[in-house]
Design a protein around this motif. Structure first.
Motif, PDB file in Angstrom:
ATOM      1  N   TYR A  59       0.552  -0.873   0.265  1.00 40.12           N
ATOM      2  CA  TYR A  59       0.378   0.121   0.385  1.00 40.12           C
ATOM      3  C   TYR A  59       1.246   1.244  -0.287  1.00 40.12           C
ATOM      4  O   TYR A  59       2.224   1.486   0.058  1.00 40.12           O
ATOM      5  N   LYS A  60       0.204   2.189  -0.580  1.00 36.02           N
ATOM      6  CA  LYS A  60       1.136   3.860  -0.286  1.00 36.02           C
ATOM      7  C   LYS A  60       0.248   4.904   0.694  1.00 36.02           C
ATOM      8  O   LYS A  60      -1.218   3.915   0.649  1.00 36.02           O
ATOM      9  N   VAL A  61       0.488   5.104   1.682  1.00 38.44           N
ATOM     10  CA  VAL A  61      -0.292   6.287   2.107  1.00 38.44           C
ATOM     11  C   VAL A  61       0.292   7.706   1.589  1.00 38.44           C
ATOM     12  O   VAL A  61       1.913   8.136   2.211  1.00 38.44           O
ATOM     13  N   GLY A  80      -3.713   3.793  -1.137  1.00 35.32           N
ATOM     14  CA  GLY A  80      -3.682   3.249  -2.507  1.00 35.32           C
ATOM     15  C   GLY A  80      -3.286   2.032  -2.625  1.00 35.32           C
ATOM     16  O   GLY A  80      -2.243   1.696  -1.679  1.00 35.32           O
ATOM     17  N   VAL A  81      -3.635   0.799  -3.320  1.00 34.92           N
ATOM     18  CA  VAL A  81      -2.445   0.094  -3.903  1.00 34.92           C
ATOM     19  C   VAL A  81      -1.595  -0.272  -4.689  1.00 34.92           C
ATOM     20  O   VAL A  81      -1.326   0.071  -5.597  1.00 34.92           O
ATOM     21  N   VAL A  82      -0.289  -0.677  -4.016  1.00 31.84           N
ATOM     22  CA  VAL A  82       0.482  -1.029  -4.709  1.00 31.84           C
ATOM     23  C   VAL A  82       0.245  -2.738  -5.361  1.00 31.84           C
ATOM     24  O   VAL A  82       0.515  -3.560  -4.622  1.00 31.84           O
ATOM     25  N   LEU A  83       0.207  -2.910  -6.902  1.00 35.37           N
ATOM     26  CA  LEU A  83       0.678  -4.414  -7.024  1.00 35.37           C
ATOM     27  C   LEU A  83       1.924  -4.471  -7.642  1.00 35.37           C
ATOM     28  O   LEU A  83       3.145  -4.228  -7.516  1.00 35.37           O
ATOM     29  N   ALA A  84       1.969  -5.773  -7.557  1.00 35.12           N
ATOM     30  CA  ALA A  84       3.134  -7.137  -7.640  1.00 35.12           C
ATOM     31  C   ALA A  84       4.136  -6.280  -9.030  1.00 35.12           C
ATOM     32  O   ALA A  84       5.687  -6.225  -8.879  1.00 35.12           O
ATOM     33  N   SER A  85       2.943  -6.138 -10.686  1.00 32.41           N
ATOM     34  CA  SER A  85       4.655  -5.486 -10.945  1.00 32.41           C
ATOM     35  C   SER A  85       5.069  -4.266 -11.306  1.00 32.41           C
ATOM     36  O   SER A  85       5.978  -3.478 -12.319  1.00 32.41           O
ATOM     37  N   ARG A  86       4.430  -3.381 -10.076  1.00 27.52           N
ATOM     38  CA  ARG A  86       4.372  -2.054  -9.966  1.00 27.52           C
ATOM     39  C   ARG A  86       5.933  -1.863  -8.894  1.00 27.52           C
ATOM     40  O   ARG A  86       6.107  -0.891  -9.166  1.00 27.52           O
ATOM     41  N   VAL A 142       4.899   8.584  -8.830  1.00 24.93           N
ATOM     42  CA  VAL A 142       2.735   8.902  -9.078  1.00 24.93           C
ATOM     43  C   VAL A 142       2.610   9.410 -10.527  1.00 24.93           C
ATOM     44  O   VAL A 142       3.084   9.335 -11.214  1.00 24.93           O
ATOM     45  N   GLU A 143       1.107   8.521 -10.682  1.00 24.21           N
ATOM     46  CA  GLU A 143       0.527   8.852 -11.515  1.00 24.21           C
ATOM     47  C   GLU A 143      -0.376  10.195 -12.077  1.00 24.21           C
ATOM     48  O   GLU A 143      -1.448   9.421 -11.359  1.00 24.21           O
ATOM     49  N   GLY A 166       3.261   2.791  -9.175  1.00 19.98           N
ATOM     50  CA  GLY A 166       4.122   1.899  -8.615  1.00 19.98           C
ATOM     51  C   GLY A 166       5.348   2.323  -7.090  1.00 19.98           C
ATOM     52  O   GLY A 166       5.119   3.183  -6.764  1.00 19.98           O
ATOM     53  N   ILE A 167       6.399   1.490  -7.032  1.00 22.79           N
ATOM     54  CA  ILE A 167       7.448   2.244  -5.636  1.00 22.79           C
ATOM     55  C   ILE A 167       8.690   1.775  -6.326  1.00 22.79           C
ATOM     56  O   ILE A 167       8.557   0.107  -6.767  1.00 22.79           O
ATOM     57  N   VAL A 168       9.338   2.059  -5.752  1.00 21.99           N
ATOM     58  CA  VAL A 168      10.717   1.609  -6.446  1.00 21.99           C
ATOM     59  C   VAL A 168      11.641   1.913  -4.874  1.00 21.99           C
ATOM     60  O   VAL A 168      11.493   2.229  -3.789  1.00 21.99           O
ATOM     61  N   LEU A 169      12.372   0.029  -4.954  1.00 20.26           N
ATOM     62  CA  LEU A 169      12.588   0.059  -3.055  1.00 20.26           C
ATOM     63  C   LEU A 169      14.145  -0.021  -3.169  1.00 20.26           C
ATOM     64  O   LEU A 169      14.854  -0.353  -3.854  1.00 20.26           O
ATOM     65  N   SER A 170      14.654  -0.183  -2.089  1.00 25.30           N
ATOM     66  CA  SER A 170      16.048   0.256  -1.791  1.00 25.30           C
ATOM     67  C   SER A 170      15.770  -1.394  -1.001  1.00 25.30           C
ATOM     68  O   SER A 170      14.713  -1.995  -0.727  1.00 25.30           O
ATOM     69  N   ASP A 171      16.936  -1.949  -0.115  1.00 26.86           N
ATOM     70  CA  ASP A 171      16.949  -3.431   0.395  1.00 26.86           C
ATOM     71  C   ASP A 171      16.574  -3.324   1.573  1.00 26.86           C
ATOM     72  O   ASP A 171      17.104  -2.021   2.447  1.00 26.86           O
TER      73      ASP A 171
END
Length: 241
Positions: A59-61, A80-86, A142-143, A166-171
């Motif tokens: 999720y995003k807040v 909002g909801v984050v989906l797997a491919s994003r 953000v779109e 979508g989201i970009v994650l570090s480790d």
């Protein structure tokens, strides 16, 4: 909101994205009248997206600062909801052409390792802490589809999955410092373009997760870790805020 109205609104959102048209408020008769209506539409819209983008994995807040809430005319965050491919890893390349207008927001992401108990009372950061399995720096994609911020309808924004692209994650780190005073800085071509502290997220990032858990509980769900079983890759909910 009636299911049929929510589905029609969701289908109009999907068509608008496919046509890459500018974001506008949803129109009657399916325009959301309440925040609950907006989340009903969001649920239907996310269900339509899953065929292409996979299951919900986090999720995003958004709107976690008083300044942004005042700007949007509300007194609470949005989800909002984050989906797997994003979900992308650090170093990912994102095509600007894939978005109507690409925006980046710099976040702290939290990985939930175990189910947060469902309760009728508001969830607190102290209740969340034992269920956190990791934290990391993140960038939310953000779109906003070239939205007119001078005439912004926040209920239509929420319906549109709160503009999460979508989201970009570090480790993820299994151990972390006190997140309230921690400082993050964003740079472009080695030039500072912004900075903030963990306390800017509702006083502490875990307060953002607590708000989300309370919101999910109010809609009959819950903040859960998601396990695929012995023969599938295990994955957990990510929350960015």
């Amino acid at each position: 909101m009636e299911d049929a109205s929510a589905r029609r609104a969701a289908q109009s959102l999907l068509a608008a994205h496919k046509a890459n048209v500018q974001f506008t408020s949803l129109a009657p008769p399916d325009k959301p009248a309440t925040i609950s209506d907006a989340y009903d539409i969001q649920d239907s819209y996310v269900a339509l997206l899953r065929g292409e983008h996979g299951d919900a994995v986090g999720y995003k807040v958004g709107l976690t600062s008083a300044t942004m809430q005042k700007f949007c005319g509300i007194d609470h965050p949005i989800a909002g909801v984050v989906l797997a491919s994003r979900v992308h890893r650090s170093g990912a390349t994102i095509r600007r052409a894939d978005f109507g207008r690409l925006g980046l927001e710099f976040e702290i992401a939290v990985r939930i390792k175990s189910d947060v108990p469902v309760t009728a009372a508001p969830v607190t950061a102290e209740m969340i802490a034992p269920h956190v399995g990791g934290v990391c720096a993140a960038i939310e994609i953000v779109e906003d589809r070239n939205a007119d911020y001078g005439n912004l309808d926040v209920l239509s924004l929420v319906s549109d999955n709160s503009w999460n692209g979508g989201i970009v994650l570090s480790d993820f780190a299994a151990k972390w410092p006190d997140l309230e005073p921690v400082m993050g800085r964003a740079t472009k071509d080695d030039v500072d373009i912004g900075e903030g502290q963990g306390r800017d997220i509702l006083g502490h990032p875990f307060n953002s997760v607590a708000w989300l858990a309370t919101q999910l509980n109010s809609r009959g769900g819950g903040a859960e870790s998601r396990s695929g079983g012995d023969d599938r890759q295990r994955h957990e909910d990510r929350v960015s805020g």
